[in-house]
Every structure is written in structure tokens, then in C-alpha cells.
Scaffold this motif. Structure first.
Motif, short mmCIF file in Angstrom:
data_model
loop_
_atom_site.label_atom_id
_atom_site.label_comp_id
_atom_site.label_asym_id
_atom_site.label_seq_id
_atom_site.Cartn_x
_atom_site.Cartn_y
_atom_site.Cartn_z
N CYS A 96 8.10 6.11 0.15
CA CYS A 96 6.57 5.23 0.80
C CYS A 96 7.29 3.52 0.78
N SER A 97 7.94 3.42 0.61
CA SER A 97 8.65 2.47 0.94
C SER A 97 8.23 1.90 2.55
N ARG A 98 8.41 2.63 3.59
CA ARG A 98 8.02 1.97 4.84
C ARG A 98 5.79 2.69 5.38
N TRP A 99 5.56 2.67 4.23
CA TRP A 99 3.79 3.83 4.59
C TRP A 99 2.98 2.33 4.68
N LEU A 100 2.60 2.53 5.41
CA LEU A 100 1.54 1.00 5.47
C LEU A 100 0.15 2.23 5.26
N ILE A 101 -0.50 1.35 4.29
CA ILE A 101 -1.96 2.29 3.43
C ILE A 101 -2.70 1.08 3.88
N GLY A 102 -4.63 1.86 4.53
CA GLY A 102 -5.11 1.33 4.67
C GLY A 102 -6.80 2.01 4.12
N TYR A 158 -9.87 0.91 -3.76
CA TYR A 158 -8.56 0.02 -3.72
C TYR A 158 -8.21 0.34 -5.19
N GLY A 159 -9.16 0.00 -5.84
CA GLY A 159 -8.97 -0.14 -7.46
C GLY A 159 -9.15 1.18 -7.90
N LEU A 160 -9.54 2.97 -7.74
CA LEU A 160 -8.53 3.88 -8.46
C LEU A 160 -7.39 4.70 -8.05
N TYR A 161 -7.30 4.06 -6.63
CA TYR A 161 -6.06 4.29 -6.31
C TYR A 161 -4.67 3.35 -6.82
N LYS A 162 -5.02 1.93 -7.03
CA LYS A 162 -3.92 1.18 -7.87
C LYS A 162 -3.62 1.68 -8.85
N ASN A 163 -5.45 2.42 -10.05
CA ASN A 163 -4.70 2.68 -11.03
C ASN A 163 -3.90 3.88 -11.26
N GLN A 164 -4.74 4.61 -10.35
CA GLN A 164 -4.17 6.28 -10.47
C GLN A 164 -2.88 6.93 -9.70
N LEU A 165 -2.67 6.18 -8.26
CA LEU A 165 -1.55 6.54 -7.21
C LEU A 165 -0.17 5.62 -7.24
N PHE A 166 -1.36 4.31 -7.28
CA PHE A 166 0.51 3.15 -6.31
C PHE A 166 0.17 2.79 -7.38
N GLU A 167 0.91 3.06 -8.62
CA GLU A 167 1.87 3.02 -9.54
C GLU A 167 2.70 3.57 -9.60
N LYS A 168 1.96 4.82 -9.46
CA LYS A 168 3.48 6.18 -9.15
C LYS A 168 4.40 6.26 -8.07
N ILE A 169 3.82 5.24 -6.87
CA ILE A 169 5.41 5.68 -5.73
C ILE A 169 5.14 4.80 -5.29
N ASN A 170 6.81 4.34 -4.66
CA ASN A 170 7.63 2.82 -4.27
C ASN A 170 5.97 2.21 -2.83
N ILE A 171 5.36 2.23 -3.16
CA ILE A 171 4.87 1.74 -2.02
C ILE A 171 4.44 0.15 -1.70
N PRO A 172 5.68 -1.07 -0.84
CA PRO A 172 5.14 -2.35 -1.69
C PRO A 172 4.44 -2.82 -1.14
N GLU A 173 3.55 -3.69 -2.23
CA GLU A 173 1.83 -4.23 -2.59
C GLU A 173 1.43 -4.78 -1.49
N ASP A 174 2.20 -5.47 0.08
CA ASP A 174 2.21 -5.92 0.29
C ASP A 174 2.07 -5.01 1.94
N ARG A 175 2.14 -3.89 1.73
CA ARG A 175 1.92 -2.42 2.79
C ARG A 175 0.33 -2.18 2.35
N ILE A 176 -0.25 -3.01 1.69
CA ILE A 176 -1.45 -1.74 0.99
C ILE A 176 -2.71 -2.50 1.55
N LEU A 177 -3.39 -2.38 2.66
CA LEU A 177 -4.19 -3.21 3.16
C LEU A 177 -5.58 -3.21 2.60
N ALA A 178 -6.13 -3.69 1.86
CA ALA A 178 -7.58 -3.94 0.60
C ALA A 178 -8.20 -5.22 1.18
N ILE A 179 -10.16 -4.85 1.32
CA ILE A 179 -10.90 -5.51 1.66
C ILE A 179 -10.77 -6.63 0.53
#
Length: 253
Positions: free
Chosen positions: A62-68, A84-105
Motif C-alpha cells: 500500500c506504499s503508493r496508495w492515496l487514501i481519502g 479516520y480514527g476507526l481506520y487508524k486504530n483498526q486498519l492503517f496500523e496493519k498495512i504499509n500506508i505512509p501517513e502523508d498519503r492519508i488525507l484526513a479532515i
């Protein structure tokens, strides 16, 4: 767009596995021709389905994914209502998505400014002043037929200029939210609805087969040049009379 593909599964587990494979295959396709794979997430049951099934996909990168986010509640990220909080706790910590590629409010802003700020983040990430075109959006549907934070009979259904809009009078709490508009949703290359449970059967029939009164928000989702999938379980599909697909175990879409 051709008509929607309505795919019925015996269980949520089989639906979830196929959804994860569909996301993975569309990511592979996008990354084969471009720099990134852009994915829009929604809350509700999708959080638990994706958090269980996506990390189980073999060799998922997921290193080149962009998540909105298709919509978001204007609450702190620590609030259980924060998508965002739910995904951060349940999914994002399990996959290699860079934090700067997650677009949160920015939940510290007033709702109008928050929507404008998020629209600006999308414009910058997609390098466009036009409508951002996501590779894939994952949507849910409420028992009233709402999707994103677009509710029946709400003026936002008529929005044609903004890519992201504020809502301060959501009939479902919390009242203040930020949502993609229909022009943004319908610009996506692939839109996937996930709808499960018998309580969704009547509204799913109305959305897919029509009924009296104005079209429900979910029925207004029709990607102009993209694919549209409805992944549903047997209880949700119980009232449908139109043609559906029932793939065998392990089938890929």
C-alpha cells in the motif's frame, strides 16, 4: 457507464474476501499505468470488513496508495464517531500506508472551513482544480437510502459546483459533517457499494429497481465513465427480482 453489477454472497465473510481482492486488483491495475492508487473510504460496517480482509491479502503493498474519505464526522479523531480514527486504530496500523498519503479532515475547523480545507487537500493531492478522479470509492448505504453524508430530500443532492461540502443538519448524529458531493462520487473510475443485513432489503430494492417518490441518494450514484458494483449478502438481496450475480467460492470480479 453500463448498468451496475449486483453481486450476492452467502455470507459477509465471503463478501469481505471478494471485496479485498477487488480492491487489490484495481490497485494493481492503477499502479501498472500510474504513480498511485487513490481509494476513498466510508465508515460503518466497511471498517471492520476491510480491517479484517485487506491485511490478509498476500503481498499487499500500500506504499503508493492515496487514501481519502467519502465523508467524515466533525469530531476529534479520538471520538468513536470519527471514521479516520476507526481506520487508524483498526486498519492503517496493519498495512504499509505512509501517513502523508492519508488525507484526513482538520476537525479543529468550523464545518464550512473544514470542507473547504478538505477540498483543497484533494486538489493538491490530485494536482487539479477540477473534480478529483478517484480510482475507487467504497460506499455504504443507510436504511433511509443515504450514502456518504448525502441524505434524502437534502439540498446537497443538487450541489453541482463543490467537490466537498459541509452539512450542519445531518438527520443522523453527529449533525456536523463533511461529505463528497455527487459530482465527485460520479467522477470515480470504480464505485463499490457494500450493503448487508435484512434491514437493508426494502431500501436496496427501491434503489436498484425503483419505486415511488424521488430517487434516493444511493440511486443517484452512477459513475459517468466508471464501473458500479453492489456487493450484498443474501439477507439484503432477499427482495430483489432483477438479475444478480452469485459467484462461486474464490471467484474474482
Amino acid at each position: 457507464m453500463s448498468g451496475p453489477r449486483v453481486v450476492v454472497f452467502p455470507s459477509v465473510a465471503e463478501l469481505g474476501s471478494t471485496l479485498a481482492q477487488l480492491v487489490s486488483s484495481r490497485a494493481e491495475k492503477a499502479l501498472g499505468t500510474g504513480e498511485s492508487f487513490s481509494l476513498g473510504l466510508s465508515g460503518g460496517s466497511l471498517v471492520s470488513i476491510l480491517s479484517k480482509e485487506l491485511p490478509a491479502v498476500p503481498s499487499l503493498d500500500c506504499s503508493r496508495w492515496l487514501i481519502g474519505f467519502c465523508d467524515e464526522r466533525l469530531v476529534p479523531f479520538s471520538d468513536p464517531e470519527s471514521t479516520y480514527g476507526l481506520y487508524k486504530n483498526q486498519l492503517f496500523e496493519k498495512i504499509n500506508i505512509p501517513e502523508d498519503r492519508i488525507l484526513a479532515i482538520d476537525p479543529s475547523l468550523p464545518v464550512q472551513e473544514c470542507a473547504d480545507d478538505y477540498a483543497g487537500k484533494l486538489s493538491k493531492a490530485f494536482n487539479t482544480e477540477q473534480i478529483p478522479v478517484f480510482d475507487m470509492l467504497l460506499l455504504g448505504m443507510g436504511p433511509d437510502g443515504h450514502t456518504c453524508s448525502l441524505f434524502p430530500d437534502h439540498p446537497l443532492l443538487q450541489e453541482s459546483q463543490r467537490t466537498v461540502a459541509p452539512i450542519s443538519d445531518s438527520p443522523k448524529p453527529p449533525p456536523q459533517r463533511v461529505t463528497m458531493t455527487l459530482p465527485t462520487v460520479n467522477a470515480a473510475r470504480c464505485v463499490v457499494f457494500v450493503s448487508t443485513g435484512g434491514s437493508k432489503a426494502p431500501v436496496l430494492k427501491q434503489v436498484l429497481e425503483g419505486g415511488e417518490g424521488p430517487a434516493l441518494p444511493a440511486a443517484l450514484v452512477a459513475p459517468r465513465q466508471g464501473e458500479l458494483f453492489w456487493l450484498v449478502d443474501e439477507p439484503a438481496a432477499a427482495s430483489l427480482t432483477s438479475q444478480v450475480e452469485r459467484p462461486g467460492p474464490g471467484a474474482k470480479l
